[in-house]
Write a protein that holds these residues in place. Structure first.
Motif, PDB file in Angstrom:
ATOM      1  N   LYS A 289       1.218  -0.861  -0.242  1.00  0.00           N
ATOM      2  CA  LYS A 289       0.319  -0.173  -0.375  1.00  0.00           C
ATOM      3  C   LYS A 289       0.702   1.565   0.390  1.00  0.00           C
ATOM      4  O   LYS A 289       0.562   2.447  -0.729  1.00  0.00           O
ATOM      5  CB  LYS A 289      -0.945  -0.102   1.382  1.00  0.00           C
ATOM      6  N   GLU A 290       1.561   1.164   0.324  1.00  0.00           N
ATOM      7  CA  GLU A 290       3.025   2.179   0.880  1.00  0.00           C
ATOM      8  C   GLU A 290       3.275   2.224  -0.711  1.00  0.00           C
ATOM      9  O   GLU A 290       3.563   3.680  -0.995  1.00  0.00           O
ATOM     10  CB  GLU A 290       3.287   2.187   1.861  1.00  0.00           C
ATOM     11  N   GLU A 293       0.885   4.179  -2.907  1.00  0.00           N
ATOM     12  CA  GLU A 293       1.023   5.194  -2.588  1.00  0.00           C
ATOM     13  C   GLU A 293       2.508   6.391  -2.741  1.00  0.00           C
ATOM     14  O   GLU A 293       2.048   7.751  -3.700  1.00  0.00           O
ATOM     15  CB  GLU A 293       0.669   5.629  -0.665  1.00  0.00           C
ATOM     16  N   GLN A 296       1.739   6.543  -6.744  1.00  0.00           N
ATOM     17  CA  GLN A 296       0.556   7.800  -6.825  1.00  0.00           C
ATOM     18  C   GLN A 296       0.878   9.182  -6.718  1.00  0.00           C
ATOM     19  O   GLN A 296       0.749  10.146  -7.969  1.00  0.00           O
ATOM     20  CB  GLN A 296      -0.889   7.722  -5.756  1.00  0.00           C
TER      21      GLN A 296
END
Length: 823
Positions: A289-290, A293, A296
Motif C-alpha cells: 500500500k505504501e 501511495e 500515486q
C-alpha cells in the motif's frame, strides 16, 4: 523467470517454487487468461495461499482451475502430478484419494451445495519414509464484494493425529489451530460469532503489537479501523447467516496507534455441538500500500513534469484508448478535464484522421518504436505540422500493454524543409529532363527566375524578369484563359496546381510556338501564397504532327461518312423494295381470290339464266331473264375494268412532277358539284402542300376518298369533309409506323368526314381488293376504291391507315414524303 521478475507481481512475492511456476506458466491458453489480467480477488487469494506454510489450494472459476502452494506440493509428488497439476481442472489435478474434496468443490461451484469441511486420508513421504496422514479440508468462498456470484473456492488443509469425523469438538479445532498453523506467515485468529477472539497465532500478535493474552480479551471489531468497520460487519453477518465466506482488504489499528493494511480471508466453521466460529486469515500488505501511495505521488509529479514540457504527451492502453494526457493535449484539442479518457483514437479523432495514423499505431503495438510526421488532424482546428513518437510500454513478458505518445509542433522547421525540397526538386528537374525549362515566381515581388532553356524557349534576354514581361508573350487569343488558370492556382484554399497549354510569340524571332506549362504553389501556415514554380516544354512539333494527323483523320472520316451514307441509302432502298414486294405478294393473293370468286359469281349467274332461256317449259319471262343476264355481264365488265386499273398501279410511274394538292382537291370537288349540292355537302381544305408526285394518281386518290365520303353518309346529317396537312420530321415519324422510311420529312394529310363510319376491327380489311362492308343494294360499288388509294400512296413511298367509329365518321391518315424537286 527469475525471482526479481516474480516480484513484478506483488501477490507472487515470497511465493516460493509455486509462485515461480505461476509466473513462468503461459496462462493465455487457459480459462483464467493472461496473468496481467487476473482480477484483484484472485490475486489477493493467491497472495494469502502462497505466503502460508499451511497446505492450501484454490479452485477458480466455472472451469475449476487448480492452484496450490509449496506446503501442498508433497501431496502431489508421490502421484507424479507436480508440477503438471498447476492450471488443470481440479478433478484431473488431484490424486484419487482427494476426489472427495474435488467433489465438494464442484458441488459448491456448480450446484451451490455448501459443505464446510471434508476429511481426507492421503499419502506423503517424510524423512524418506512413506506415511499416511489425516487431513481436515475447510472451504471458503471467494466472491466479488459487489456481486453474489462464486468466483472460486479457498481450501485450507489441517493435519490430524488420527482419522477424525466431519464435525469436531471446538476444543479440538482450537488445538489444531494453535499447534499446526501457529508458525504460518499469515496472521490467523478465531472468534465466536459475537466477535470475541478465542485463539490466535504468533504472527497475528506480532502484526498488531499485542500479546496473546491481550488479544484474547478483545473483540475483532476493536481492532478494525472505524472507516472499514461498517462494511466488515455487514459482510461478516452475511457470512455467519448464509455461509458466504469472503475476502476483504481493510485496515487494523495496532497497539501503538499505527495503522496497517491487510488482506483478510474470513470463513465460518462449526463444531460437533453446532457452535459457529469465525476464522480470519490476515496478510500484511502495508508495504504494498505504501508503494502504491508513492506511485500515486510519483504519478502526480510526472503529470506536473508532463504539463511543463511544451509538447503533447499522452498514454494509450492496449485497446488504443486514452488513459491520461497532459495540459498541452487539452489545449491543442480544446477539451476540458477527462473528456477524452476512455475513448479510442478513432472515436476521438474521427475515421479520416485515424486512417492516417493506423499504420503507425500498428507498428508501435507490434513492439517497435515508431517516429513519423503528419499534418495536424482537423480535430485540432489549427494548421500545424507534428512530429510524433510512439514508444511501446511492455510488461515483463515483452508484451505491449500500451503506448507512450510524445508529439511536438514542427511547423516552422517543416516549412523550411518544404522550401528546401522544392529547390532540390527544381534542380533535379533541370538536370534529369534536358528538354524542360524551369521557372519560379516570387508572388510578393512579382519577379520570375527562369532557367537558360526557359529563356531561350520564350526569347527572353535575361533569366530574372518581371512576370508581366513573360505573360506579355502569350498570344492574345490564349491570354485570358492562361492568366485565369495561373492566378486561380494561387488562391487560398486551392490545391495550388497549375497547368496550361498555350501559344506564344517568340520574343526574338517572332515565331509562334506552342508551350505546355505546369506548376505548384507553396502556401504559408495561414494559406497565403508565397511562391509558384514549375516547368515548361516546347511542344510545337508535337502539335503540328497532331494537327496533320487530325486533318488526315478528318478527311478519312468524311470519306467514310459518304460511303456509309450511300450504303445506308442502298439498305433503305432494299428494305423498301422488300416491303413493296411483300405488298405485291399480298395483292397477287387478292387477285387470285378475285379471279376464283368475285369474277366467277356474275359468270355463274349468266350461265344459270342462259339455261333458263333454253328450257322450253320455263314459265319465266324471257325479257326479265335477259335483263338479268345483261346486268351480270355489266357487273363482270366493271370488275374486269377495276382490276385492270389496279394492275396498272402495281407498276408505278417513275416520273414525278410538282403537284399542288390543294389544286387537285379543288378540281375533284368540282367534279362532285352536283352530288354535293344535292346532299348539301361542305368541304374544308387547309394547308395542303406542294409535293413531288404523279398528278393523275393524286387525282384518283382524292377522287376515291371524296366519292366514299359522299356515298357512305348519314341521311339525317349534311356531309362535312375536312382535309388538312402538317409537316412531320423524320425523327418523329417513328410514332406512326415501324416500316422503313426515306431520310426525309413527311407530310401528314388527314382526310375526315362525318359519315356512317365502320367497326374498329375493319380498319385493315377496308384496304383489301373488292372488300365490301355493305351489301350491293344499299351502297353500290365494286369495293376496290380504298385498295387503289393505298396502292397510290405506296407508289409514292408513303403509307396510310384509317380510324373510325360507327356513326361518328372516319379519318384517313396519309403520309407522303417531302421529296426534293430533282428526285
Amino acid at each position: 523467470m527469475q525471482e526479481d521478475q516474480v516480484c513484478d507481481y506483488s501477490f507472487l512475492k515470497n511465493g516460493g517454487e509455486a509462485g515461480t511456476l505461476i509466473s513462468q506458466k503461459d496462462w493465455s491458453t487457459t480459462p483464467v487468461g493472461d496473468l496481467e489480467k487476473w482480477p484483484d480477488n484472485l490475486r489477493t487469494a493467491l497472495g494469502i495461499m502462497l505466503a502460508s506454510r499451511v497446505p492450501m489450494f484454490i479452485v477458480w472459476g466455472r472451469e475449476k482451475t487448480f492452484f496450490y502452494n509449496d506446503s501442498f506440493r508433497p501431496f502431489l509428488a508421490d502421484s507424479g502430478k507436480h508440477p503438471d497439476s498447476l492450471g488443470k481442472a481440479i478433478k484431473i489435478a488431484l490424486p484419487p484419494e482427494w476426489q472427495l474434496a474435488a467433489d465438494a468443490v464442484a458441488d459448491r461451484i456448480e450446484e451451490g451445495v455448501y459443505k464446510s469441511e471434508t476429511n481426507i486420508v492421503s499419502s506423503v513421504v517424510r524423512n524418506g519414509t512413506f506415511q499416511q496422514v489425516y487431513l481436515t479440508v475447510g472451504y471458503s468462498v471467494i466472491s466479488n464484494n459487489h456481486e453474489d456470484t462464486i468466483d472460486g473456492i479457498f481450501a485450507t488443509c489441517i493435519e490430524n493425529s488420527a482419522i477424525i469425523p466431519d464435525v469436531i469438538a471446538s476444543s479440538s479445532v482450537r488445538s489444531h489451530l494453535n499447534s499446526v498453523v501457529m508458525q504460518s506467515n499469515a496472521g490467523i485468529a478465531q472468534a465466536n460469532i459475537q466477535g470475541r477472539i478465542v485463539e490466535v497465532n504468533n504472527r497475528y500478535c506480532q502484526m498488531l503489537g499485542y500479546s496473546r493474552d491481550e488479544i484474547l480479551k478483545m473483540n475483532l471489531g476493536e481492532l478494525t479501523h472505524p472507516e472499514d468497520l461498517e462494511l466488515n460487519m455487514k459482510m461478516l453477518q452475511d457470512c455467519i447467516a448464509n455461509g458466504n465466506d469472503f475476502l476483504i482488504t481493510k485496515r487494523y489499528i495496532c497497539r501503538d496507534g499505527s495503522i496497517i493494511w491487510v488482506n483478510n480471508s474470513i470463513s465460518v466453521v462449526m463444531d460437533a455441538k453446532g457452535e459457529k466460529y469465525i476464522t480470519a486469515i490476515a496478510i500484511d500488505i502495508t508495504a504494498e500500500k505504501e508503494k502504491e501511495e508513492k506511485l500515486q505521488a510519483s504519478e502526480a509529479h510526472l503529470q506536473l513534469l508532463r504539463d511543463t514540457v511544451p509538447a503533447m504527451i499522452f498514454y494509450l492502453d492496449h485497446e488504443q484508448r486514452y488513459v491520461t494526457y497532459n495540459s498541452v493535449f487539452r489545449e491543442w484539442f480544446s477539451i476540458k478535464g477527462d473528456e477524452a479518457v476512455g475513448k479510442t483514437v478513432m472515436e476521438f479523432l474521427g475515421e479520416a484522421a485515424y486512417a492516417k495514423t493506423l499504420p503507425h499505431l500498428e507498428i508501435a503495438y507490434g513492439g517497435q518504436q515508431e517516429k513519423y510526421e503528419m499534418f495536424a488532424p482537423s480535430r485540432m482546428g489549427v494548421r500545424r505540422w507534428l512530429s510524433i513518437v510512439y514508444t511501446p510500454h511492455k510488461d515483463n513478458r515483452e508484451k505491449v500493454i500500451g503506448l507512450i505518445v510524445h508529439a511536438t509542433d514542427i511547423t516552422q522547421s517543416k516549412l523550411s524543409e518544404i522550401a528546401l525540397r522544392e529547390s532540390e526538386s527544381k534542380l533535379r528537374s533541370a538536370v534529369e529532363v534536358a528538354q524542360l525549362g524551369t521557372w519560379s515566381l516570387d508572388i510578393a515581388t512579382g519577379i520570375s527566375t527562369v532557367s537558360e532553356r526557359h529563356a531561350a524557349m520564350f526569347g527572353l534576354s535575361n533569366t530574372l524578369v518581371p512576370s508581366e514581361d513573360v505573360r506579355a508573350l502569350i498570344k492574345p487569343s490564349d491570354y485570358k484563359r492562361v492568366t485565369e488558370a495561373f492566378f486561380a492556382a494561387q488562391k487560398t484554399g486551392s490545391s495550388g496546381k497549375y497547368e496550361a497549354e498555350y501559344r506564344i510569340i517568340h520574343g526574338l524571332s517572332g515565331q509562334e510556338k506552342v508551350i505546355h506549362a505546369v506548376g505548384q504553389t507553396d502556401f504559408d501556415e495561414t494559406g497565403k501564397a508565397l511562391v509558384i514554380s514549375g516547368t515548361t516544354q516546347d511542344i510545337t512539333i508535337q502539335r503540328e504532327l497532331q494537327l496533320a494527323l487530325e486533318s488526315e483523320v478528318d478527311v478519312r472520316t468524311k470519306e467514310l461518312a459518304v460511303v456509309l451514307k450511300e450504303l445506308k441509302g442502298t439498305n433503305a432502298e432494299l428494305e423498301q423494295s422488300n416491303n413493296a414486294l411483300k405488298h405485291s405478294n399480298e395483292e397477287l393473293a387478292q387477285f387470285a381470290y378475285v379471279a376464283s370468286h368475285d369474277l366467277q359469281e356474275p359468270l355463274r349467274k349468266i350461265q344459270i339464266f342462259a339455261a333458263m332461256l333454253q328450257e322450253v317449259s320455263s314459265k319465266r319471262d324471257p325479257k326479265t331473264i335477259i335483263e338479268k343476264i345483261a346486268f351480270s355481264a355489266a357487273r363482270m365488265s366493271k370488275l374486269i375494268s377495276d382490276l385492270l386499273a389496279f394492275s396498272r398501279l402495281i407498276q408505278p410511274e417513275k416520273s414525278l412532277q410538282t403537284i399542288d394538292l390543294a389544286e387537285i382537291t379543288q378540281n375533284v370537288w368540282r367534279d362532285f358539284e352536283l352530288a354535293a349540292t344535292e346532299k348539301k355537302a361542305e368541304i374544308s381544305i387547309e394547308n395542303l402542300p406542294v409535293i413531288q408526285a404523279v398528278g393523275l394518281q393524286m387525282n384518283q386518290l382524292f377522287y376515291n376518298l371524296v366519292s366514299n365520303s359522299l356515298k357512305f353518309i348519314n341521311p339525317d346529317i349534311a356531309p362535312q369533309i375536312k382535309i388538312s396537312s402538317v409537316l412531320v420530321s423524320h425523327d418523329d415519324m417513328v410514332k406512326f409506323t415501324n416500316s422503313p422510311l426515306l431520310s426525309v420529312n413527311y407530310y401528314h394529310i388527314s382526310f375526315s368526314d362525318n359519315g356512317i363510319g365502320f367497326e374498329k376491327d375493319h380498319e385493315d380489311q377496308i384496304f383489301e381488293i373488292f372488300k365490301r362492308l355493305h351489301v350491293q343494294t344499299i351502297f353500290p360499288g365494286s369495293g376496290i376504291g380504298l385498295a387503289l388509294c393505298r396502292r397510290i400512296v405506296m407508289n409514292h413511298q408513303g403509307f396510310m391507315y384509317a380510324e373510325s367509329q360507327v356513326g361518328q365518321g372516319s379519318t384517313f391518315h396519309i403520309f407522303l414524303p417531302d421529296l426534293p424537286s430533282n428526285q
